[in-house]
Design an enzyme around this catalytic site. Structure first.
Site, PDB file in Angstrom:
ATOM      1  N   GLU A 103      -2.496  32.112 -24.551  1.00 20.08           N
ATOM      2  CA  GLU A 103      -1.218  33.131 -24.349  1.00 20.08           C
ATOM      3  C   GLU A 103      -0.612  33.905 -22.679  1.00 20.08           C
ATOM      4  O   GLU A 103      -1.438  33.923 -21.784  1.00 20.08           O
ATOM      5  CB  GLU A 103      -2.529  34.557 -24.198  1.00 20.08           C
ATOM      6  CG  GLU A 103      -1.027  36.451 -24.568  1.00 20.08           C
ATOM      7  CD  GLU A 103      -2.279  37.494 -24.869  1.00 20.08           C
ATOM      8  OE1 GLU A 103      -3.505  37.249 -25.656  1.00 20.08           O
ATOM      9  OE2 GLU A 103      -2.266  38.136 -24.252  1.00 20.08           O
ATOM     10  N   ASP A 105       1.746  35.826 -21.152  1.00 17.77           N
ATOM     11  CA  ASP A 105       2.056  38.057 -21.440  1.00 17.77           C
ATOM     12  C   ASP A 105       3.119  38.149 -20.267  1.00 17.77           C
ATOM     13  O   ASP A 105       2.794  37.912 -19.086  1.00 17.77           O
ATOM     14  CB  ASP A 105       1.354  38.557 -21.088  1.00 17.77           C
ATOM     15  CG  ASP A 105      -0.300  38.668 -22.141  1.00 17.77           C
ATOM     16  OD1 ASP A 105       0.529  38.482 -23.120  1.00 17.77           O
ATOM     17  OD2 ASP A 105      -1.361  38.110 -21.707  1.00 17.77           O
ATOM     18  N   GLU A 107       4.309  42.004 -19.301  1.00 12.55           N
ATOM     19  CA  GLU A 107       3.681  43.780 -19.742  1.00 12.55           C
ATOM     20  C   GLU A 107       4.339  44.971 -18.780  1.00 12.55           C
ATOM     21  O   GLU A 107       3.408  44.713 -18.047  1.00 12.55           O
ATOM     22  CB  GLU A 107       2.226  43.920 -20.617  1.00 12.55           C
ATOM     23  CG  GLU A 107       1.308  43.477 -20.924  1.00 12.55           C
ATOM     24  CD  GLU A 107       0.189  43.587 -21.554  1.00 12.55           C
ATOM     25  OE1 GLU A 107      -0.426  43.708 -20.875  1.00 12.55           O
ATOM     26  OE2 GLU A 107      -0.490  43.294 -23.296  1.00 12.55           O
ATOM     27  N   THR A 121       1.507  40.603 -15.215  1.00 11.23           N
ATOM     28  CA  THR A 121       1.426  39.416 -16.560  1.00 11.23           C
ATOM     29  C   THR A 121       0.485  38.842 -16.507  1.00 11.23           C
ATOM     30  O   THR A 121      -0.867  38.858 -15.634  1.00 11.23           O
ATOM     31  CB  THR A 121       2.880  38.401 -15.475  1.00 11.23           C
ATOM     32  OG1 THR A 121       1.987  38.056 -14.264  1.00 11.23           O
ATOM     33  CG2 THR A 121       3.840  38.458 -15.604  1.00 11.23           C
ATOM     34  N   ASN A 122      -0.594  36.883 -17.237  1.00 12.51           N
ATOM     35  CA  ASN A 122      -1.113  37.519 -17.428  1.00 12.51           C
ATOM     36  C   ASN A 122      -1.563  35.395 -18.259  1.00 12.51           C
ATOM     37  O   ASN A 122      -0.602  35.306 -19.320  1.00 12.51           O
ATOM     38  CB  ASN A 122      -2.482  38.186 -18.251  1.00 12.51           C
ATOM     39  CG  ASN A 122      -3.667  37.342 -17.723  1.00 12.51           C
ATOM     40  OD1 ASN A 122      -3.963  36.495 -17.535  1.00 12.51           O
ATOM     41  ND2 ASN A 122      -4.626  38.379 -18.628  1.00 12.51           N
ATOM     42  N   ARG A 131      -5.946  36.119 -15.464  1.00 13.55           N
ATOM     43  CA  ARG A 131      -5.345  36.119 -14.146  1.00 13.55           C
ATOM     44  C   ARG A 131      -3.842  36.481 -14.041  1.00 13.55           C
ATOM     45  O   ARG A 131      -3.242  36.551 -13.839  1.00 13.55           O
ATOM     46  CB  ARG A 131      -4.244  34.270 -15.038  1.00 13.55           C
ATOM     47  CG  ARG A 131      -5.551  33.108 -14.643  1.00 13.55           C
ATOM     48  CD  ARG A 131      -4.793  31.563 -15.362  1.00 13.55           C
ATOM     49  NE  ARG A 131      -6.176  31.103 -14.862  1.00 13.55           N
ATOM     50  CZ  ARG A 131      -6.159  30.839 -16.242  1.00 13.55           C
ATOM     51  NH1 ARG A 131      -6.395  30.595 -17.291  1.00 13.55           N
ATOM     52  NH2 ARG A 131      -7.268  29.415 -16.185  1.00 13.55           N
ATOM     53  N   GLU A 132      -4.205  38.016 -13.768  1.00 12.41           N
ATOM     54  CA  GLU A 132      -3.840  39.055 -13.993  1.00 12.41           C
ATOM     55  C   GLU A 132      -2.102  38.921 -12.695  1.00 12.41           C
ATOM     56  O   GLU A 132      -3.155  38.654 -11.383  1.00 12.41           O
ATOM     57  CB  GLU A 132      -4.213  40.422 -14.363  1.00 12.41           C
ATOM     58  CG  GLU A 132      -5.083  41.149 -15.884  1.00 12.41           C
ATOM     59  CD  GLU A 132      -6.376  40.370 -15.604  1.00 12.41           C
ATOM     60  OE1 GLU A 132      -6.855  39.549 -14.729  1.00 12.41           O
ATOM     61  OE2 GLU A 132      -6.887  40.396 -16.218  1.00 12.41           O
ATOM     62  N   TRP A 199      -5.553  52.732 -19.177  1.00 13.61           N
ATOM     63  CA  TRP A 199      -5.045  51.966 -18.222  1.00 13.61           C
ATOM     64  C   TRP A 199      -3.595  52.304 -17.120  1.00 13.61           C
ATOM     65  O   TRP A 199      -3.526  51.324 -16.018  1.00 13.61           O
ATOM     66  CB  TRP A 199      -5.782  50.454 -18.004  1.00 13.61           C
ATOM     67  CG  TRP A 199      -5.287  49.555 -19.321  1.00 13.61           C
ATOM     68  CD1 TRP A 199      -5.188  49.922 -20.665  1.00 13.61           C
ATOM     69  CD2 TRP A 199      -4.107  49.242 -18.665  1.00 13.61           C
ATOM     70  NE1 TRP A 199      -4.751  49.300 -20.591  1.00 13.61           N
ATOM     71  CE2 TRP A 199      -3.810  48.250 -20.003  1.00 13.61           C
ATOM     72  CE3 TRP A 199      -3.530  48.108 -17.755  1.00 13.61           C
ATOM     73  CZ2 TRP A 199      -2.574  47.488 -20.080  1.00 13.61           C
ATOM     74  CZ3 TRP A 199      -2.704  47.389 -17.548  1.00 13.61           C
ATOM     75  CH2 TRP A 199      -2.466  47.068 -18.177  1.00 13.61           C
ATOM     76  N   GLY A 203      -3.453  53.320 -12.705  1.00 15.49           N
ATOM     77  CA  GLY A 203      -4.844  52.688 -13.247  1.00 15.49           C
ATOM     78  C   GLY A 203      -5.523  54.034 -14.316  1.00 15.49           C
ATOM     79  O   GLY A 203      -6.212  54.506 -14.567  1.00 15.49           O
ATOM     80  N   ARG A 281     -13.599  40.908  -7.151  1.00  7.99           N
ATOM     81  CA  ARG A 281     -13.380  40.352  -8.423  1.00  7.99           C
ATOM     82  C   ARG A 281     -13.923  38.391  -8.315  1.00  7.99           C
ATOM     83  O   ARG A 281     -14.666  38.226  -9.420  1.00  7.99           O
ATOM     84  CB  ARG A 281     -12.178  40.471  -9.045  1.00  7.99           C
ATOM     85  CG  ARG A 281     -12.335  39.700 -10.495  1.00  7.99           C
ATOM     86  CD  ARG A 281     -10.878  41.079 -11.053  1.00  7.99           C
ATOM     87  NE  ARG A 281     -10.942  40.435 -12.489  1.00  7.99           N
ATOM     88  CZ  ARG A 281      -9.589  39.808 -13.318  1.00  7.99           C
ATOM     89  NH1 ARG A 281      -8.327  40.502 -12.147  1.00  7.99           N
ATOM     90  NH2 ARG A 281      -9.498  38.796 -14.476  1.00  7.99           N
TER      91      ARG A 281
END
Ligand SMILES: *[C@@H]1O[C@H](CO)[C@@H](O)[C@H](O)[C@H]1NC(C)=O
Ligand SMILES: *[C@@H]1O[C@H](CO)[C@@H](O)[C@H](O)[C@H]1NC(C)=O
Ligand SMILES: *[C@@H]1O[C@H](CO)[C@@H](O)[C@H](O)[C@H]1NC(C)=O
Length: 294
Positions: A103, A105, A107, A121-122, A131-132, A199, A203, A281
């Protein structure tokens, strides 16, 4: 031999011309499956579409291309919902299906009146995302149409905004251990708009306000220029891997100086979030990050 080549060339030229004509006359309604008839308002000429969120009862609008592609240049011109778009998520993405799906993206995360959208994006390969990246745009995406497109070949995937690269993803198989590049997953193109109150905006602090409906995102001038293959068609996939879409030329298979410089400018001025820099993260920076400017 010479004759044969000539004929082949003529046939190819004719095919290209025919497909250009077909492309310019194709109706989106025929090219896409409309999942939400109420939420997908096609223009009279059939070449543009508005995604519309009207009420709480229909908090989703979406359509999916009938064809799928394995490498190519895929994109559209989009104008986002203006005013109070907080809580809305408007998307353009390529995706395959199944638990090992790929995928890519775009968004767009809406905002309160006067506050800027974020472009999220990811990239998923073999079912793995995480991988945002999020950038601010250097223009107001609600005032006019802008061109968002993916360029994807066997060596490089680039996300563009008005022909400026905003993200690169190199094929690092053989360089980074356990790295997987999307190279055998034909994907369909999806357009959608939905309530992402949980979200999307600041946030999740600012929710979608249905009193501000309808929310309208407009899409037009689709570019669907890729190597066609259905997801399970191994022969077609193999042919795509060996096509000019896989290897469109040096200019597209590597980031040249100009585009690298543009990408650095985006990195220096417009990044809001980058998974590569998220140490809580990823205590260690994902290795692929070293090889991609952004
Ligand atoms: C649908 O789009 C047409 C223009 O193509 C516009 O005139 C009409 O108001 C739209 N309808 C709705 C319900 O959004
Ligand atoms: C919305 O606006 C606020 C305030 O300017 C900003 O912090 C935020 O990044 C913007 N975008 C989103 C999607 O929350
Ligand atoms: C396709 O495969 C043939 C033979 O395996 C090779 O000679 C040719 O260069 C390949 N073409 C592309 C575009 O990769």
């Amino acid at each position: 031999m010479g004759l044969f080549r000539g004929a082949g060339y003529l046939a190819i030229t004719t095919l290209v011309l025919l497909s250009l004509v077909a492309g310019s006359q194709a109706k989106l309604k025929d090219q896409f499956t409309t999942w939400t008839p109420n939420g997908c308002n096609y223009s009279a000429d059939g070449r543009a579409v508005d995604l519309v969120l009207r009420s709480k009862n229909e908090p989703y609008a979406s359509m999916t291309s009938k064809k799928s592609w394995m490498y190519g240049q895929i994109g559209a011109w989009i104008k986002l919902a203006s005013g109070n778009s907080a809580g809305t998520v408007t998307t353009l993405y390529l995706s395959s299906t199944g638990n090992k799906h790929c995928e890519f993206d775009y968004e767009f995360l809406g905002n309160e009146t006067g506050q800027p959208y974020l472009l999220h994006t990811n990239i998923f390969v073999d079912g793995v995302g995480g991988r945002e990246q999020q950038i601010r745009l250097w223009f107001d995406p609600t005032l006019d149409y802008h061109y968002y497109n993916f360029q994807w070949n066997k060596d490089l995937l680039v996300f563009y905004v008005d022909n400026t690269p905003i993200r690169m993803f190199r094929n690092l198989e053989g360089t980074v251990t356990n790295f997987l590049y999307p190279k055998a997953c034909p994907m369909k193109l999806y357009l959608s708009m939905w309530d992402g109150s949980k979200w999307a905006t600041q946030g999740g602090r600012v929710k979608l306000d249905w009193n501000a409906a309808p929310f309208i995102a407009s899409y037009k001038n689709f570019r669907l220029n890729g190597c066609e293959a259905m997801q399970d068609d191994k022969t077609a996939i193999h042919n795509c891997q060996n096509s000019t879409y896989a290897a469109p030329g040096e200019k597209f298979q590597r980031m040249g100086g100009t585009r690298t410089k543009q990408l650095r400018e985006v990195k220096n001025n417009y990044v809001h979030y980058n998974y590569c820099d998220d140490r809580p993260r990823y205590p260690e920076m994902p290795e692929e990050c070293k090889y991609n400017v952004l």
